[in-house]
Design an enzyme around this catalytic site. Structure first.
Site, mmCIF file in Angstrom:
data_model
loop_
_atom_site.group_PDB
_atom_site.id
_atom_site.type_symbol
_atom_site.label_atom_id
_atom_site.label_comp_id
_atom_site.label_asym_id
_atom_site.label_seq_id
_atom_site.Cartn_x
_atom_site.Cartn_y
_atom_site.Cartn_z
ATOM 1 N N ASP A 257 15.078 -15.376 18.364
ATOM 2 C CA ASP A 257 14.275 -14.681 17.359
ATOM 3 C C ASP A 257 12.947 -14.272 18.005
ATOM 4 O O ASP A 257 12.618 -14.689 19.117
ATOM 5 C CB ASP A 257 14.084 -15.539 16.090
HETATM 6 C C1 BGC Z 1 12.912 -12.259 12.066
HETATM 7 C C2 BGC Z 1 14.313 -11.802 12.383
HETATM 8 C C3 BGC Z 1 14.311 -10.368 12.845
HETATM 9 C C4 BGC Z 1 13.384 -10.222 14.035
HETATM 10 C C5 BGC Z 1 13.342 -8.819 14.599
HETATM 11 C C6 BGC Z 1 11.930 -11.912 13.161
HETATM 12 O O1 BGC Z 1 10.622 -12.111 12.768
HETATM 13 O O2 BGC Z 1 12.912 -13.640 11.826
HETATM 14 O O3 BGC Z 1 15.115 -11.967 11.244
HETATM 15 O O4 BGC Z 1 15.599 -9.954 13.158
HETATM 16 O O5 BGC Z 1 12.078 -10.581 13.617
HETATM 17 O O6 BGC Z 1 12.746 -7.932 13.752
#
Ligand code: BGC
Length: 685
Positions: A257
């Site tokens: 993440d």
């Molecule tokens: C979120 C994810 C997301 C990623 C990319 C993160 O802050 O937890 O769910 O896919 O950002 O945007």
């Protein structure tokens, strides 16, 4: 394979680490750190993957740099979050889950994938599969709700829709199931807080949707930000290597993440970036999203013998294989040939899905469908087109959305509108104007709830009432209504604990966030053109103190008995939710009968007849639950094992057929319209 072996043999360490790095552009900001995107880094082969960039022209341009100007000509992988649509915004996942309709779940994913592919994207960070039982947690909005069986069906439908049977298809995008695992159980519902749980709970409740996604062939998986039982998921060798890769057999790409590898330092498990990078790599995380820990930390980690080159090569191989499966080596420009905007077809899908997903929580004296067209439209969400998108709007634009005001006006309503108050402010100066409208109308429609950004990531709430002064506005309207029907349309990314609002309203429609066709979808249901058929995919609490609340509880040794003080209860609120899982009224009047079960190979076939005694056509949803008795082990009172829908005209009757594996030992089966014993038919087997 040959190509990949050759490339790996030729690559420098910097080029390998480039393939393991994903950097964000700024078309959307989805995390706390944004670094400038360097075309030179792409040219030098030290960035292999990007997120948050979309559109045919910009993606083709950047791909051209990677393919034509880098030494090894390796195409970029471009990812973006299409959580509930890309350009066409569909209802939030929590609302969509309430359709209990895998074909519909698949259709919106397919439409989103086509738009993503048109915009030059190869991967979407969806579906989000975190079982969510705590509405304080804002990400419940992105989830398929509280139940693992629903989450698993949702997972399969979404993977099918995004990937379209073959990643090489130019309209397919790689799905990325997230956030592995148990993120929905963050302590106290507070975003990013740690999780702790038993192995049994993990395996029975939180893991199944991910297992289903793997079985459906999901291309990628994203570990959650959180730690589980003291081990951050980004570095969780037992759960990533042993369970996900080993037991579930996942051989796709694991992508961290946003900034999660660097955050291993905050977790306190790594002393520096090299250690953090080594921990993640050892756990099998292939792509580092936005930490730059692999590029900056792995060279030192190699020198310190924290990792070996084979570990790095294994990750590079998985990333290159994904690019190969996506057809990128064959034709890196196959996606992104032309931007696909919202089309008549995608709007029609958004409208139909939006209408079907509305959950009619209450409808006293058939207040809905509306018998009048002369209405007062009050509340801060009545003319709030952009809010209709909900918390994760991808590339969807506010100006493409239809407000309730617009939808009702176009449907021929004679509308008097005033917001009364803002969503989350203290100013009461608009209330008097709103109340004046009540006198000059036959029915009052109150559009209340949360702003879109009050749910989603980093949007936990400790109070689950209406924000700002909306409850005061509603009370004033109820006092003023003088017997006229007051209908509440409630917008939210979670069930709100608003028992007084519900008890005073004649009808309540939970709209969640219906997406870009909100106003039309709501008008279709208010006029009776369509019956609502959404069901709540989460137990709807009476009070915040009841959460986490879910139907799959185990009985306990002192189950509640009103005549015995020493049984499980609250002294200030009932145990039951305000609305159980599966609750949702329709404009039909359904009766279930003739519940029967027959052996069918290794399984059982269950049938139940459904009749519509109502005056309007509608869809009924039927749930199949199991209660199993096992010696020495307690089991949930109800486990969901199936669901089905049937559309019936007035006076029509049909049969819903469901199947399940044959339970071992003593069990009881239940069918009914929701997870409330009083409305279920049962059979012992
Ligand atoms: C979120 C994810 C997301 C990623 C990319 C993160 O802050 O937890 O769910 O896919 O950002 O945007």
């Amino acid at each position: 394979m040959e190509r990949i072996d050759r490339l790996i043999a030729e690559m420098t360490l910097a080029e390998k680490l480039g393939q393991l790095t994903m950097i964000a552009a700024d078309y959307a900001v989805t995390g706390p750190v944004v670094t400038p995107l360097s075309e030179d880094a792409i040219r030098s082969g030290t960035i292999g993957n990007l997120l948050n960039l979309y559109g045919a022209r910009p993606t083709q341009r950047i791909q051209k740099i990677a393919v034509e100007e880098s030494r090894l000509h390796i195409p970029l992988l471009l990812g973006f979050d299409a959580i509930h649509g890309h350009r066409t915004i569909f209802p939030i996942p929590l609302a969509e889950a309430g359709l209990f309709d895998p074909a519909a779940w698949e259709a919106t994913a397919r439409a989103a994938a086509e738009e993503c592919a048109g915009d030059g994207l190869h991967m979407t960070f969806a579906p989000m599969l975190d079982v969510s039982r705590d509405p304080r947690w804002g990400r419940i909005a992105e989830s398929p709700g509280e139940d693992p069986f629903v989450g698993s069906s949702f997972a399969c439908a979404k993977v099918r829709g995004f990937q379209n049977g073959s990643l090489a298809d130019s309209s397919a995008v790689a799905a990325c199931a997230k956030h592995y695992v148990a993120y929905g159980a963050v302590a106290a519902g507070r975003e990013y807080s740690p999780t702790d749980m038993s192995e049994g709970m993990l395996r029975e409740v939180y893991l199944p949707p991910f297992r289903a996604a793997v079985q459906a062939g999901v291309a990628a998986i994203m570990p959650s930000f959180t730690d589980l039982n003291g081990i951050p998921m980004t570095a969780n060798i037992p759960l990533l290597r042993d369970v996900l890769r080993g037991e579930l057999g996942f051989d796709g790409v694991i992508i961290s993440d946003y900034h999660a590898i660097a955050e291993l330092l905050n977790h306190g498990v790594a002393g520096d970036l090299a250690e953090a990078a080594a921990l993640a790599l050892k756990a099998g995380v292939d792509i580092d999203m936005m930490s730059d820990a692999y590029r900056l930390g792995l060279p030192a980690a190699l020198q310190r013998n924290l990792v070996a080159m084979e570990d790095i090569d294994a990750c590079v191989r998985r990333v290159l294989s994904l690019k190969e499966r996506l057809g990128l080596f064959q034709d890196p420009y196959r996606r992104g040939r032309a931007d696909t905007g919202i089309t008549t077809q995608s709007r029609a899908l958004a409208r139909a899905t939006g209408a079907r997903a509305l959950v009619l929580l209450k409808n006293d004296a058939n207040a809905l469908p509306l018998a009048t067209r002369k209405i007062a439209l009050i509340g801060p969400l009545a003319d709030a087109a952009g809010e209709m998108r909900g918390p994760w709007w991808g590339a969807g634009r506010g100006e493409d959305c239809v407000s309730v005001l617009q939808g009702l006006t176009e449907a021929g309503f004679d509308v008097r509108h005033a917001p009364g108050v803002a969503i989350n402010e203290d100013d009461l100066s608009g209330v008097a104007t709103a109340l004046d409208l009540c006198a000059d109308s036959d029915a009052i429609l109150l559009c209340l709830g949360e702003a879109a950004v009050m749910s989603g990531e980093a949007a936990s709430r400790a109070y689950l009432g209406l924000p700002g002064r909306q409850q005061g506005l509603a009370d004033a309207v109820f006092d003023k209504a003088a017997g006229k029907p007051v209908i509440v349309v409630l917008f939210s990314g979670r069930p709100l604990a608003v028992p007084e609002l519900v008890s005073r309203a004649h009808a309540v429609l939970a709209a969640w966030f219906p997406g870009c066709e909100a106003g039309h979808a709501i008008a279709d249901v208010l006029t009776g053109k369509l019956s609502p058929s959404g069901r709540t995919p989460v137990s709807w609490p009476r009070a915040v103190g009841q959460v986490p609340i879910f139907f799959g509880e185990r009985p306990g040794g002192r189950p509640f008995n009103p005549d015995d003080h020493f049984t499980s209860h609250y002294s200030d609120v009932e145990n039951t939710p305000l609305f159980p899982f599966g609750h949702g009224l329709t404009y039909g009047d359904f009766e279930l009968s003739n519940f029967r079960v027959a052996p069918d190979g290794d399984g059982l076939t269950v049938k139940v007849d459904v009749a519509n005694h109502g005056a309007l056509a509608a869809e009924e949803t039927v749930f199949l639950f199991l209660n199993q008795k096992k010696p020495g082990v307690t089991r949930p009172l109800l486990e969901l094992k199936g669901f089905g829908k049937i559309a019936l005209r007035p006076s029509e009757q049909g049969t819903v057929t469901l199947t399940l594996p044959r339970p071992i030992g003593r069990a009881e089966l239940f069918v009914g319209p929701k997870a409330a014993f009083s409305s279920l038919l049962s059979l012992s087997i």
